[in-house]
Every structure is written in C-alpha cells, then in structure tokens.
Design a protein around this motif. Structure first.
Motif, short mmCIF file in Angstrom:
data_model
loop_
_atom_site.label_atom_id
_atom_site.label_comp_id
_atom_site.label_asym_id
_atom_site.label_seq_id
_atom_site.Cartn_x
_atom_site.Cartn_y
_atom_site.Cartn_z
N LEU A 1 -3.11 -5.43 -1.23
CA LEU A 1 -1.95 -5.19 -0.36
C LEU A 1 -1.20 -3.92 -0.75
N ALA A 2 -1.23 -3.56 -2.01
CA ALA A 2 -0.53 -2.36 -2.47
C ALA A 2 -1.14 -1.10 -1.85
N LEU A 3 -2.40 -1.16 -1.44
CA LEU A 3 -3.05 0.00 -0.83
C LEU A 3 -2.68 0.18 0.63
N SER A 4 -2.17 -0.89 1.26
CA SER A 4 -1.84 -0.85 2.69
C SER A 4 -0.60 -0.03 2.97
N GLU B 1 -2.64 -8.94 -4.42
CA GLU B 1 -1.51 -8.02 -4.54
C GLU B 1 -2.00 -6.57 -4.69
N ASP B 2 -3.09 -6.39 -5.45
CA ASP B 2 -3.67 -5.06 -5.61
C ASP B 2 -4.12 -4.51 -4.27
N THR C 1 -6.79 -8.30 -7.44
CA THR C 1 -6.03 -9.40 -6.84
C THR C 1 -5.62 -9.06 -5.41
#
Length: 62
Positions: A59-62, A56-57, A54
């Motif tokens: 963006l979580a890596l950024s 969100e997934d 997703t």
C-alpha cells in the motif's frame, strides 16, 4: 473476472519472447504460467533476503 487474476500488458522484443515461449514449452508450461513461476521465484528470493513483503509495504507504493 476472477479477483485473484490481474491483467498486465507487457511490451517485449518478439525474438526474446519467442525464445521465452520455447523455454516455457520445454518446461511443460504456457508462457503465462512460466512468467508467473519466475515472478514467484523472484518474490521468494527477495523475501528470503529482505523479509516478507506485507500489505502495508504494498500500500505504501500506491
């Protein structure tokens, strides 16, 4: 520049890349399209096993 395109510099052994270009030509594609095809296949396999990635997934890596 097209918002859908992303430039990425890849460092790779010349001999290996030459063989990759041969495979791409054999498949009727340029190396860039062949790479894109392999990446799509990798994402599809991953999502089939682990579920959809997703926003969100990502963006979580950024």
């Amino acid at each position: 520049m097209n918002d859908f395109c992303f430039r990425y510099t890849l460092r790779i052994n010349r001999g290996l890349f030459a063989k990759f270009r041969y495979i791409a030509a054999y498949n009727g594609r340029f190396a860039n399209r062949e790479m894109e095809w392999y990446i799509k296949q990798c994402v599809q396999r991953f999502e089939k096993e682990h579920g959809e990635i997703t926003a969100e997934d990502v963006l979580a890596l950024s």
